[in-house]
Design an enzyme around this catalytic site. Sequence first.
Site, short mmCIF file in Angstrom:
data_model
loop_
_atom_site.label_atom_id
_atom_site.label_comp_id
_atom_site.label_asym_id
_atom_site.label_seq_id
_atom_site.Cartn_x
_atom_site.Cartn_y
_atom_site.Cartn_z
N HIS A 53 3.35 50.36 50.96
CA HIS A 53 1.98 50.86 51.14
C HIS A 53 1.30 50.29 52.39
CE1 HIS A 53 2.52 52.14 47.01
NE2 HIS A 53 2.80 50.91 46.66
N SER A 76 4.94 54.00 55.06
CA SER A 76 4.39 53.72 53.74
C SER A 76 5.40 54.18 52.69
CB SER A 76 3.06 54.45 53.53
OG SER A 76 2.49 54.00 52.33
N SER A 81 -1.17 56.25 49.73
CA SER A 81 -1.64 54.85 49.68
C SER A 81 -2.06 54.26 51.02
CB SER A 81 -0.56 53.98 49.05
OG SER A 81 0.60 54.00 49.86
N ASP A 128 9.65 48.79 48.88
CA ASP A 128 8.75 48.83 47.71
C ASP A 128 9.04 50.11 46.94
OD1 ASP A 128 6.73 48.95 45.84
OD2 ASP A 128 5.13 48.44 47.23
N GLU A 188 10.01 44.81 46.40
CA GLU A 188 8.69 44.42 45.94
C GLU A 188 8.42 44.69 44.46
OE1 GLU A 188 6.24 42.98 47.61
OE2 GLU A 188 4.37 43.54 46.61
N ASN A 213 9.93 41.00 43.01
CA ASN A 213 9.06 41.30 41.87
C ASN A 213 9.11 40.20 40.82
OD1 ASN A 213 7.38 43.30 40.29
ND2 ASN A 213 9.09 43.01 38.87
N LYS A 218 4.77 36.71 41.72
CA LYS A 218 4.57 38.14 42.03
C LYS A 218 4.20 38.87 40.73
CE LYS A 218 5.11 42.51 43.20
NZ LYS A 218 4.91 43.60 42.24
N ASP A 222 0.36 39.79 40.69
CA ASP A 222 0.07 41.09 41.30
C ASP A 222 0.04 42.18 40.22
OD1 ASP A 222 1.12 43.69 42.18
OD2 ASP A 222 1.69 42.83 44.09
N ASN A 223 1.15 42.29 39.46
CA ASN A 223 1.24 43.36 38.46
C ASN A 223 0.13 43.22 37.41
OD1 ASN A 223 3.63 43.04 39.92
ND2 ASN A 223 4.92 43.87 38.30
N CYS A 227 -3.70 44.60 38.92
CA CYS A 227 -4.10 45.83 38.22
C CYS A 227 -5.40 45.62 37.45
CB CYS A 227 -2.99 46.30 37.27
SG CYS A 227 -1.54 46.89 38.16
N HIS A 333 4.95 53.13 39.39
CA HIS A 333 5.34 53.38 40.78
C HIS A 333 5.50 54.86 41.13
CE1 HIS A 333 6.61 52.14 44.74
NE2 HIS A 333 7.50 53.11 44.68
N HIS A 383 -4.59 46.45 45.25
CA HIS A 383 -5.04 45.13 44.81
C HIS A 383 -5.79 44.39 45.91
CE1 HIS A 383 -2.37 46.04 41.63
NE2 HIS A 383 -1.36 45.27 41.91
N SER A 391 2.16 37.83 46.55
CA SER A 391 3.33 38.72 46.60
C SER A 391 4.01 38.66 47.96
CB SER A 391 2.90 40.17 46.36
OG SER A 391 2.23 40.28 45.14
N GLN A 395 7.62 37.77 49.81
CA GLN A 395 8.37 38.70 50.66
C GLN A 395 8.85 38.03 51.94
OE1 GLN A 395 9.77 41.49 50.54
NE2 GLN A 395 8.76 42.81 49.05
#
Length: 462
Positions: A53, A76, A81, A128, A188, A213, A218, A222-223, A227, A333, A383, A391, A395
């Site tokens: 993204h 992307s 996104s 990703d 990711e 992930n 991560k 992040d998840n 969210c 996703h 996010h 995250s 990476q």
Amino acid sequence: MANDYIVKDINLAAYGRKELDIAETEMPGLMALRDEYGESKPLKGARIVGSLHMTVQTAVLIETLVALGADVRWASCNIFSTQDHAAAVIAESGVPVFAIKGQSLEEHWDYLDKSFMFEEGPNLILDDGGDATLYILLGARAEAGEDIIAVPTSEEEEVIKAQIKKRMEASPGWFTKMRDQIKGVSEETTTGVHRLYDLKKQGQLPFPAINVNDSVTKSKFDNKYGCKESLVDGIRRATDTMMAGKVAVVMGYGDVGKGSAASLAGAGARVKVTEVDPICALQAAMDGFEVVLLEDVVGTADIFITTTGNKDVIRIEHMREMKDMAIVGNIGHFDNEIQVASLKNHKWTNVKEQVDMIEMPNGNRLILLSEGRLLNLGNATGHPSFVMSASFTNQVLAQIELWENTDKYTNDVYILPKHLDEKVARLHLDRIGVKLSKLDPEQASYIGVSPDGPFKPEHYRY
Ligand code: NAI
């Protein structure tokens, strides 16, 4: 090459730069890596294809990779996104980027193709959802004369086949060459990681992969917390609906489901959850959510959000039962969680970008967000920077690892070691004023760890 980019409007770069300046203050992990490695440039010689993204946060990631010595080309991983001002900054900085918010599926795969066009070819992928990896592997299979299927939706399958054909005709043998010169991929997200483990199981993973992930810093951040902030943000920007008092159904109670349910509950919605896994169902119940069957609530709920990474979760028969003006969206996703294709022959009224009203045969209307693609990035800006910093620090560490220690890895899927996971967390403490206690040597030996960590055994689940 001059103007080696496709962005909506390069003049958005000045605005983008201001937003990047703010984001940098919220991305301490990435900025610390610039301090630590900016001089030694461990990524010198790395030519990284990025498919992720194209947001403001990603722009800070890209500039970090460049600061560490890498050459980068970017596309992307989703058609809705991109933040056009973020893409403009990156283009202006001289990094080739191919991303426009609202690009077509054809453009998506064409832009991905363009992101591989280093003069000497790429040697690393930062993925990703797995599309960049998939593109090369499917192409190589096609060059070997094998049948190529197994992409997310049938509509997309035709597009990717056409793109592969085009590249094969223009440059015979190109995919196989790419596959053979890639040294590794860092992935990711949950869905992309599933694809990698599948490839490994089938003996078809052609290079080492790092599963970013499943770094704790991560997926458990992040998840979940990502969210928690970005789901309701997306629904609000799309619909301005009053959240408090509404009945919302969250399908799936994994990391994204947990964050999504918390997001809706925090906004005052009455949240119900569906699950197939008894452990996650029990967690949802004990977190205070009613766990239901979709069929039992489909006619009465106001908001439906899929978070499963699975397909056909909201089906046409469900949508036919929904009440007038029910809101339907996905934060997983891919868009195949909702059977959007089966709505194509209904009457669609576009309300604004990424918001459609669809009339069902019984006269009821549904509000569909981002055509079923991940709505936190389609209807909002994804996010916040702080959680993306965690995250993306993973990476960058994964890319350094793949580049510097290529020979340590076989064609398997790896997770970064726990000391690096703890390092990523540690880099984010100061920014929010967290004071960490210290183990004394006796306490450390009593619980069997070193005073400096790692603090938990591998099997610990957080
Ligand atoms: P997860 O595996 O932790 O959770 C998915 C849950 O869905 C599991 O508990 C599973 O049992 C459940 N599930 C599967 N099929 C179901 C069905 N038919 N009905 C009800 N529940 C079902 O995966 P995670 O990490 O939560 O990721 C979910 C999706 O979100 C993935 O596609 C991932 O790539 C994506 N993702 C999206 C983000 C975003 O910003 N939009 C951020 C991170 C991940």
